[in-house]
Design an enzyme around this catalytic site. Structure first.
Site, PDB file in Angstrom:
ATOM      1  N   ASP A  98       0.793  -1.231   0.000  1.00 16.44           N
ATOM      2  CA  ASP A  98       0.000   0.000   0.000  1.00 16.44           C
ATOM      3  C   ASP A  98       0.828   1.284   0.000  1.00 16.44           C
ATOM      4  O   ASP A  98       0.290   2.383  -0.195  1.00 16.44           O
ATOM      5  CB  ASP A  98      -0.982   0.011   1.186  1.00 16.44           C
ATOM      6  CG  ASP A  98      -0.297  -0.186   2.550  1.00 16.44           C
ATOM      7  OD1 ASP A  98       0.846   0.276   2.727  1.00 16.44           O
ATOM      8  OD2 ASP A  98      -0.933  -0.794   3.444  1.00 16.44           O
ATOM      9  N   HIS A 113       6.633  -7.641  -1.298  1.00 13.65           N
ATOM     10  CA  HIS A 113       5.568  -8.019  -2.236  1.00 13.65           C
ATOM     11  C   HIS A 113       5.270  -6.947  -3.264  1.00 13.65           C
ATOM     12  O   HIS A 113       4.221  -6.980  -3.913  1.00 13.65           O
ATOM     13  CB  HIS A 113       4.303  -8.409  -1.458  1.00 13.65           C
ATOM     14  CG  HIS A 113       4.467  -9.690  -0.680  1.00 13.65           C
ATOM     15  ND1 HIS A 113       3.663 -10.073   0.367  1.00 13.65           N
ATOM     16  CD2 HIS A 113       5.390 -10.693  -0.824  1.00 13.65           C
ATOM     17  CE1 HIS A 113       4.065 -11.250   0.843  1.00 13.65           C
ATOM     18  NE2 HIS A 113       5.116 -11.636   0.150  1.00 13.65           N
ATOM     19  N   CYS A 124       9.599  -7.067 -20.808  1.00 12.11           N
ATOM     20  CA  CYS A 124      10.989  -6.603 -20.664  1.00 12.11           C
ATOM     21  C   CYS A 124      11.319  -6.162 -19.237  1.00 12.11           C
ATOM     22  O   CYS A 124      12.474  -5.885 -18.924  1.00 12.11           O
ATOM     23  CB  CYS A 124      11.303  -5.486 -21.657  1.00 12.11           C
ATOM     24  SG  CYS A 124      10.533  -3.916 -21.256  1.00 12.11           S
ATOM     25  N   CYS A 143       8.716  -2.177 -25.485  1.00  9.49           N
ATOM     26  CA  CYS A 143       8.542  -3.432 -26.233  1.00  9.49           C
ATOM     27  C   CYS A 143       7.091  -3.719 -26.599  1.00  9.49           C
ATOM     28  O   CYS A 143       6.792  -4.779 -27.158  1.00  9.49           O
ATOM     29  CB  CYS A 143       9.137  -4.599 -25.446  1.00  9.49           C
ATOM     30  SG  CYS A 143       8.120  -5.064 -24.041  1.00  9.49           S
ATOM     31  N   PRO A 207      -3.015  -8.840  17.711  1.00 11.81           N
ATOM     32  CA  PRO A 207      -4.059  -9.168  18.697  1.00 11.81           C
ATOM     33  C   PRO A 207      -4.189 -10.676  18.907  1.00 11.81           C
ATOM     34  O   PRO A 207      -4.611 -11.112  19.966  1.00 11.81           O
ATOM     35  CB  PRO A 207      -5.347  -8.611  18.071  1.00 11.81           C
ATOM     36  CG  PRO A 207      -4.924  -7.687  16.984  1.00 11.81           C
ATOM     37  CD  PRO A 207      -3.537  -8.091  16.561  1.00 11.81           C
TER      38      PRO A 207
HETATM   39  P1  OAD Z   1      -3.154 -11.174   6.806  1.00 10.76           P
HETATM   40  O1  OAD Z   1      -4.453 -10.577   6.399  1.00 10.76           O
HETATM   41  O2  OAD Z   1      -2.923 -12.604   6.468  1.00 10.76           O
HETATM   42  O3  OAD Z   1      -2.990 -11.067   8.387  1.00 10.76           O
HETATM   43  C1  OAD Z   1      -3.208  -9.846   9.047  1.00 10.76           C
HETATM   44  C2  OAD Z   1      -2.774 -10.013  10.492  1.00 10.76           C
HETATM   45  O4  OAD Z   1      -2.918  -8.755  11.122  1.00 10.76           O
HETATM   46  C3  OAD Z   1      -3.588 -11.025  11.299  1.00 10.76           C
HETATM   47  O5  OAD Z   1      -2.713 -11.882  12.012  1.00 10.76           O
HETATM   48  C4  OAD Z   1      -4.393 -10.154  12.288  1.00 10.76           C
HETATM   49  O6  OAD Z   1      -4.561 -10.776  13.552  1.00 10.76           O
HETATM   50  C5  OAD Z   1      -3.486  -8.934  12.407  1.00 10.76           C
HETATM   51  N1  OAD Z   1      -4.167  -7.669  12.721  1.00 10.76           N
HETATM   52  C6  OAD Z   1      -5.414  -7.278  12.392  1.00 10.76           C
HETATM   53  N2  OAD Z   1      -5.660  -6.033  12.851  1.00 10.76           N
HETATM   54  C7  OAD Z   1      -4.527  -5.621  13.483  1.00 10.76           C
HETATM   55  C8  OAD Z   1      -4.136  -4.418  14.154  1.00 10.76           C
HETATM   56  N3  OAD Z   1      -4.956  -3.359  14.272  1.00 10.76           N
HETATM   57  N4  OAD Z   1      -2.891  -4.360  14.680  1.00 10.76           N
HETATM   58  C9  OAD Z   1      -2.033  -5.410  14.572  1.00 10.76           C
HETATM   59  N5  OAD Z   1      -2.360  -6.563  13.945  1.00 10.76           N
HETATM   60  C10 OAD Z   1      -3.577  -6.665  13.409  1.00 10.76           C
HETATM   61  O7  OAD Z   1      -1.994 -10.217   6.243  1.00 10.76           O
HETATM   62  P2  OAD Z   1      -0.465 -10.547   5.961  1.00 10.76           P
HETATM   63  O8  OAD Z   1       0.100 -11.443   6.989  1.00 10.76           O
HETATM   64  O9  OAD Z   1       0.192  -9.258   5.706  1.00 10.76           O
HETATM   65  O10 OAD Z   1       0.454 -11.026  -0.302  1.00 10.76           O
HETATM   66  O11 OAD Z   1      -0.554 -11.342   4.590  1.00 10.76           O
HETATM   67  C11 OAD Z   1       0.608 -11.764   3.964  1.00 10.76           C
HETATM   68  C12 OAD Z   1       0.434 -11.698   2.479  1.00 10.76           C
HETATM   69  O12 OAD Z   1      -0.733 -12.453   2.096  1.00 10.76           O
HETATM   70  C13 OAD Z   1       0.168 -10.306   1.944  1.00 10.76           C
HETATM   71  O13 OAD Z   1       1.337  -9.553   1.742  1.00 10.76           O
HETATM   72  C14 OAD Z   1      -0.521 -10.584   0.654  1.00 10.76           C
HETATM   73  C15 OAD Z   1      -1.433 -11.713   1.060  1.00 10.76           C
HETATM   74  O14 OAD Z   1      -1.766 -12.615   0.034  1.00 10.76           O
HETATM   75  C16 OAD Z   1       0.424 -10.558  -1.546  1.00 10.76           C
HETATM   76  O15 OAD Z   1      -0.428  -9.812  -1.944  1.00 10.76           O
HETATM   77  C17 OAD Z   1       1.533 -11.062  -2.382  1.00 10.76           C
END
Ligand code: OAD
Length: 240
Positions: A98, A113, A124, A143, A207
């Protein structure tokens, strides 16, 4: 008991996931309201989908750009910026696409990512930051192949140089703070073990427990903004 005062550490890595941006209003991927609950990644977030139906993939990514464009960095992002300004070495390794760490003012960021605001030529590999709103008539001037979002889709490889830089930072840190990641997406989820293996103090802000929780000696169970604020203030109650 480990002491979590930021200023006592020389090389700090913040390892962030979607939970870091949740309080900015950016939807997470998993859990209630998660992106992958509503949208099938096989239709919108993999190379096969792009080849099959580029217009649908562009529409999805433009929609996500719209969502993020309405959000601002939150106090947690800004607290990391302050740490970067005040402490010797602070590095961010993020799974987020983001761009909110950069918008908050952070500089040392490894985006595992990719970035929602960058496009890449499908053939390319030329990249354009702040690239055009994606439309199916837009092609690479070099290209003439398709632009695609420069983000890591399912089954894509991560950028080697980014992974290497992130790994070096993690292996050399003395404080590793994971924030808001479910720790289920590899290879990103394999990186925190390098910090633990090298003796860094590892802190998990989330959390909920995750499959990686055993790597961390301190678990701050709460939202990113509140937990980061307490960490920055050296709140002794964190240790209890
Ligand atoms: P997830 O959506 O899998 O997990 C989000 C985590 O944030 C969970 O463990 C929640 O408990 C926690 N969470 C929610 N609200 C929160 C808050 N206010 N403060 C702290 N923690 C909180 O997201 P990611 O682990 O980032 O990949 O996902 C990994 C990857 O999966 C992403 O980068 C994306 C996705 O597919 C790509 O797009 C390549």
């Amino acid at each position: 008991m480990p002491d979590p005062r930021l200023r006592d550490y020389q090389r700090i890595v913040f390892f962030t996931g979607a939970g870091m941006s949740a309080e900015s209003g950016v939807p997470t991927y998993r859990g209630a309201g998660g992106i992958w609950k509503e949208y099938d990644y096989r239709r919108y977030a993999c190379q096969n989908a792009f080849v099959r139906d580029p217009a649908a993939v562009w529409e999805f990514h433009n929609f996500r750009r719209g969502l993020v464009a309405r959000c601002d960095p939150n106090p947690g992002h800004r607290l990391i910026v302050r740490a970067e300004q005040q402490l010797p070495q602070v590095t961010i390794v993020t799974q987020n696409i983001d761009g909110l760490h950069a918008r908050a003012g952070s500089r040392s960021i490894h985006e595992l990512h990719g970035n929602l605001w960058r496009v890449r030529c499908d053939r390319c590999g030329v990249k354009v930051q702040d690239g055009p709103v994606l439309r199916d008539e837009l092609r690479c001037p070099t290209c003439n192949s398709w632009w695609r979002p420069d983000i890591v889709w399912f089954e894509d490889y991560l950028d080697d140089a980014v992974v290497q830089a992130a790994t070096e930072a993690i292996m050399g840190c003395d404080l590793f703070i994971s924030i808001g990641t479910s720790a289920v997406v590899y290879p990103a989820a394999s990186l925190p073990a390098y910090a633990a293996d090298n003796g860094a103090l590892c802190v998990e802000i989330n959390p909920d427990p995750t499959p990686a929780s055993h790597l961390y000696s301190l678990h701050l169970r709460g939202p990113a903004t509140a937990m980061l604020a307490r960490l920055a203030a050296g709140d002794p109650a964190l240790l209890t």
